[in-house]
Write a protein that holds these residues in place. Structure first.
Motif, short mmCIF file in Angstrom:
data_model
loop_
_atom_site.label_atom_id
_atom_site.label_comp_id
_atom_site.label_asym_id
_atom_site.label_seq_id
_atom_site.Cartn_x
_atom_site.Cartn_y
_atom_site.Cartn_z
N ALA A 1 73.46 38.92 33.54
CA ALA A 1 73.19 38.45 31.65
C ALA A 1 74.54 40.07 30.89
CB ALA A 1 72.75 37.46 31.04
N ASN A 2 73.24 40.93 30.98
CA ASN A 2 74.41 41.62 30.23
C ASN A 2 75.24 43.00 30.35
OD1 ASN A 2 73.10 41.40 28.01
ND2 ASN A 2 70.68 41.40 28.72
N LEU A 3 75.09 42.73 32.09
CA LEU A 3 76.17 43.55 32.79
C LEU A 3 77.65 43.44 31.53
CD1 LEU A 3 76.55 45.08 35.67
CD2 LEU A 3 77.51 43.24 36.42
N LYS A 4 77.68 44.63 31.54
CA LYS A 4 79.10 44.61 30.76
C LYS A 4 80.30 45.03 31.81
CE LYS A 4 79.97 49.80 31.67
NZ LYS A 4 80.34 50.97 30.84
N LEU B 1 64.77 34.76 32.50
CA LEU B 1 65.28 36.21 32.22
C LEU B 1 64.68 38.09 33.43
CD1 LEU B 1 66.14 35.36 28.80
CD2 LEU B 1 67.97 35.41 30.93
N ALA C 1 68.21 39.10 33.17
CA ALA C 1 68.50 39.17 31.70
C ALA C 1 69.53 40.30 32.17
CB ALA C 1 67.39 39.92 31.08
N ASP C 2 69.46 41.69 33.01
CA ASP C 2 70.30 43.25 33.30
C ASP C 2 71.92 42.04 33.84
OD1 ASP C 2 68.39 44.45 33.12
OD2 ASP C 2 67.24 44.27 35.10
N ARG D 1 80.42 40.72 31.04
CA ARG D 1 80.76 40.26 30.04
C ARG D 1 82.33 40.58 29.97
NH1 ARG D 1 76.48 42.05 25.66
NH2 ARG D 1 76.13 39.43 24.96
#
Length: 72
Positions: free
Chosen positions: A54-57, A23, A51-52, A60
């Motif tokens: 995966a968390n990118l709006k 991550l 991780a960045d 998502r």
């Protein structure tokens, strides 16, 4: 929870790393993502790590839209 074959999604140098290491890794640790792709993701969205990403709006939002489409 679904399992994932790390050999299919990670470059071989990262396949034996722990999840926290993966991550924290640069996005180029993902199979098919080049160092240049990573530079462009950082430039465009500030994404530096797996991780960045995966968390990118935006990622998502796209996943949510795809899930809605398959729920039909």
């Amino acid at each position: 929870m679904a399992s994932i074959d790390l050999d299919k999604v990670l470059d071989s140098a990262w396949a034996d790393k722990s999840l926290p290491e993966i991550l924290a890794a640069p996005v180029a640790a993902l199979k098919g993502v080049s160092d240049r792709d990573g530079e462009l993701l950082e430039e465009a969205f500030g994404v530096k790590t797996v991780a960045d990403l995966a968390n990118l709006k935006y990622a998502r939002w796209a996943q949510a839209l795809a899930a809605l489409n398959t729920a039909k």
